[in-house]
Design a protein around this motif. Structure first.
Motif, PDB file in Angstrom:
ATOM      1  N   LYS A 124       0.829  -1.207   0.000  1.00 15.22           N
ATOM      2  CA  LYS A 124       0.000   0.000   0.000  1.00 15.22           C
ATOM      3  C   LYS A 124       0.867   1.262   0.000  1.00 15.22           C
ATOM      4  O   LYS A 124       0.602   2.214  -0.746  1.00 15.22           O
ATOM      5  CB  LYS A 124      -0.903  -0.020   1.236  1.00 15.22           C
ATOM      6  N   ALA A 125       1.907   1.245   0.842  1.00 14.92           N
ATOM      7  CA  ALA A 125       2.760   2.442   0.956  1.00 14.92           C
ATOM      8  C   ALA A 125       3.539   2.699  -0.325  1.00 14.92           C
ATOM      9  O   ALA A 125       3.798   3.851  -0.680  1.00 14.92           O
ATOM     10  CB  ALA A 125       3.717   2.269   2.131  1.00 14.92           C
ATOM     11  N   LEU A 126       3.916   1.626  -1.028  1.00 12.25           N
ATOM     12  CA  LEU A 126       4.757   1.793  -2.217  1.00 12.25           C
ATOM     13  C   LEU A 126       3.940   1.796  -3.518  1.00 12.25           C
ATOM     14  O   LEU A 126       4.510   1.928  -4.609  1.00 12.25           O
ATOM     15  CB  LEU A 126       5.810   0.672  -2.273  1.00 12.25           C
ATOM     16  N   GLY A 127       2.635   1.597  -3.391  1.00 12.00           N
ATOM     17  CA  GLY A 127       1.778   1.636  -4.575  1.00 12.00           C
ATOM     18  C   GLY A 127       2.047   0.497  -5.530  1.00 12.00           C
ATOM     19  O   GLY A 127       2.056   0.697  -6.751  1.00 12.00           O
ATOM     20  N   ALA A 128       2.291  -0.657  -5.020  1.00 12.57           N
ATOM     21  CA  ALA A 128       2.555  -1.835  -5.865  1.00 12.57           C
ATOM     22  C   ALA A 128       1.852  -3.042  -5.259  1.00 12.57           C
ATOM     23  O   ALA A 128       1.320  -2.953  -4.148  1.00 12.57           O
ATOM     24  CB  ALA A 128       4.054  -2.084  -5.959  1.00 12.57           C
ATOM     25  N   SER A 129       1.841  -4.147  -5.994  1.00 15.24           N
ATOM     26  CA  SER A 129       1.220  -5.344  -5.423  1.00 15.24           C
ATOM     27  C   SER A 129       2.259  -6.104  -4.589  1.00 15.24           C
ATOM     28  O   SER A 129       3.469  -5.948  -4.781  1.00 15.24           O
ATOM     29  CB  SER A 129       0.688  -6.243  -6.542  1.00 15.24           C
ATOM     30  N   VAL A 130       1.743  -6.945  -3.697  1.00 19.22           N
ATOM     31  CA  VAL A 130       2.640  -7.733  -2.847  1.00 19.22           C
ATOM     32  C   VAL A 130       3.540  -8.618  -3.700  1.00 19.22           C
ATOM     33  O   VAL A 130       4.749  -8.755  -3.430  1.00 19.22           O
ATOM     34  CB  VAL A 130       1.819  -8.600  -1.852  1.00 19.22           C
ATOM     35  N   GLU A 131       2.954  -9.199  -4.779  1.00 20.73           N
ATOM     36  CA  GLU A 131       3.740 -10.105  -5.633  1.00 20.73           C
ATOM     37  C   GLU A 131       4.870  -9.377  -6.359  1.00 20.73           C
ATOM     38  O   GLU A 131       5.895  -9.968  -6.686  1.00 20.73           O
ATOM     39  CB  GLU A 131       2.847 -10.784  -6.686  1.00 20.73           C
ATOM     40  N   ASP A 132       4.645  -8.078  -6.635  1.00 20.26           N
ATOM     41  CA  ASP A 132       5.716  -7.317  -7.288  1.00 20.26           C
ATOM     42  C   ASP A 132       6.884  -7.083  -6.328  1.00 20.26           C
ATOM     43  O   ASP A 132       8.042  -7.074  -6.741  1.00 20.26           O
ATOM     44  CB  ASP A 132       5.182  -5.948  -7.757  1.00 20.26           C
ATOM     45  N   ILE A 133       6.528  -6.868  -5.077  1.00 15.20           N
ATOM     46  CA  ILE A 133       7.581  -6.515  -4.103  1.00 15.20           C
ATOM     47  C   ILE A 133       8.279  -7.752  -3.551  1.00 15.20           C
ATOM     48  O   ILE A 133       9.491  -7.762  -3.353  1.00 15.20           O
ATOM     49  CB  ILE A 133       6.976  -5.689  -2.941  1.00 15.20           C
ATOM     50  N   PHE A 134       7.512  -8.781  -3.281  1.00 12.09           N
ATOM     51  CA  PHE A 134       8.099  -9.998  -2.692  1.00 12.09           C
ATOM     52  C   PHE A 134       7.865 -11.193  -3.606  1.00 12.09           C
ATOM     53  O   PHE A 134       6.730 -11.431  -4.037  1.00 12.09           O
ATOM     54  CB  PHE A 134       7.465 -10.295  -1.322  1.00 12.09           C
TER      55      PHE A 134
END
Lengths: 76, 380
Positions: free
Chosen positions: A61-71
């Protein structure tokens, strides 16, 4: 059957540093946004700690991306 | 760089972690060793006393350096900090368990042959077969019932100390590893104190409650020290005499038996009070206007508390240090010194607590006034 040994468990690769850079946020700003200590961001960025699902969702939410994109799970 | 900076630096944390482990291990070894010059056995000789003091001092320093993590409430920590703390305590528990088991197995294995040797060669002969034999002297000292008790006490102390200290060592080492990866500016940010109450008026009520709780606690502590201390000292001094004991034989050991634990207890109460004063000061920084007379008073009180704390520790420590190497435990002078130290400690604690209690009440009144007027406190 049963749980795998810790050494065989898949590691989580974090893209937090990249997304944080894209968002133009410092570690402290991101830490404040998701409600963790500054030190925690460092641990996660270096892959030394895999966050909980709740924290991962907060990062997304804070980075404006999906969880799968980040992790992602590390490919063996 | 201030003391917090030194203790929180990479070198400071690593040095403390290594030093406390080294001192604890040396103390652990020292409890098995009997000095040939001190046939009273396991009394707290100068070396053991130095190691003991070093251990306690390092533990306090380590605890101070890591207090943002070890003393924080669960809700003030994030999930990683909780995990690090839990891991450290779990590892500490495992170490204590294994050290305890190792000591138990070692003592069990050694005790049988040693006891047989003692009764065959030392006890039956009345005296050691060879007075210059260290082994004989050590055996005689070990089998003194009082020394055995001190030995077991020391062993339990080491295990308990390890349980308290080892998690701090692990946390300090990990913190040092983390700090080593940071730049100088990032280190300063990482060492920053966790945020206290903010300056919103909505926190005033909460702060007033915190203060009221501290005031109550101060009064309870003062009551414990003021009532318990003289009663216990009286009991220590007069109990054996009234029960038919002989002054010269019983007054000193009985006095020490009561006085030392309660001296330590009152010291603990005193220092706990000092730390509570700091908590109040920190929480009230955001409430009170900067540089008010109240804050100046509080700073004075805090200095007084530190001075009395040093006084409270210095006298009993000097007393123990001077009495420990002495072979004459019934020395009347030692008892008088312990009594003077006890009364001095009591006087210092009482004055410190009374001033702290009065100051806390003034803070509470000040906060209540702010709440009543709805005034916004200035940011500090």
């Amino acid at each position: 059957m049963g749980r795998k040994p810790k050494s065989e468990e898949a590691a989580v690769v974090s893209q937090i540093e990249r997304f944080r850079g894209l968002a133009g946020m410092s570690r402290q700003e991101l830490a404040d946004a998701v409600g963790v200590h500054y030190q925690t961001i460092g641990y996660i960025e270096r892959g030394e700690y895999s966050p909980s699902l709740v924290l991962a969702l907060k990062f997304a939410k804070a980075l404006g991306a999906s969880v799968e994109d980040i992790f992602q799970l590390e490919e063996n | 760089m201030n003391i917090r900076g030194v203790l929180g630096s990479v070198a400071g944390l690593r040095t403390m972690a290594i030093a406390v482990c080294t001192a604890t291990n040396l103390f652990f070894v020292s409890i098995f060793v009997v000095s040939p010059n001190d046939q009273t056995g396991f009394s707290l000789g100068p070396l053991k006393f130095t190691l003991f003091t070093l251990m306690i001092a390092l533990f306090v320093a380590l605890r101070f350096a890591m207090k943002s993590l070890t003393s924080a409430k669960d809700e003030d920590l994030d999930e990683l900090q909780l995990k690090l703390r839990d891991d450290a305590y779990r590892l500490g528990y495992l170490v204590v368990r294994r050290v305890g088991l190792g000591a138990l197995i070692a003592i069990s294995l050694v005790s049988g042959p040693v006891i047989r040797f003692y009764y065959d060669n030392v006890a039956r002969a009345g005296l050691a077969p060879n007075n210059s034999s260290y082994f004989s002297i050590a055996l005689k000292a070990w089998f003194e019932p009082a020394n055995l008790m001190i030995f077991v006490q020391s062993l339990l102390f080491v295990l308990t100390f390890t349980a308290y200290c080892f998690p701090l060592v692990i946390l300090a080492w990990r913190q040092a590893n983390f700090l080593a990866t940071l730049t100088a500016d990032e280190r300063l940010a990482a060492m920053a104190v966790s945020p206290r109450l903010d300056v919103k008026a909505s926190n005033l009520q909460e702060s007033a409650q915190v203060i009221a709780k501290h005031v109550l606690r101060f009064r309870l502590q003062l009551s414990v020290v003021a009532i318990g201390w003289p009663i216990l000292l009286s009991a220590a001094a007069w109990g054996p005499y009234l029960s038919g004991g002989i002054w010269s034989n019983y007054i000193m050991p009985a006095g020490f038996a009561f006085a030392i634990p309660f001296m330590l207890f009152t010291l603990w109460v005193h220092f706990a009070g000092m730390f509570k004063q700091r908590v109040i000061l920190n929480e009230l920084k955001s409430l009170a206007v900067s540089d008010t007379s109240l804050q100046k008073t509080y700073r004075t009180v805090h200095r007084l508390a530190i001075a009395t704390g040093v006084f409270s520790v210095a006298l009993p420590v000097l007393s123990v240090a001077s009495a420990a190497p002495s072979t004459n435990r019934y020395l009347f002078g030692g008892w008088v010194l312990a009594l003077v130290c006890s009364l001095g400690t009591l006087a210092a604690q009482t004055s410190s607590f009374m001033v702290a209690d009065r100051t806390a009440k003034r803070f509470a009144t000040d906060a209540a006034k702010l709440i009543a007027t709805g005034a916004e406190p200035a940011a500090s």
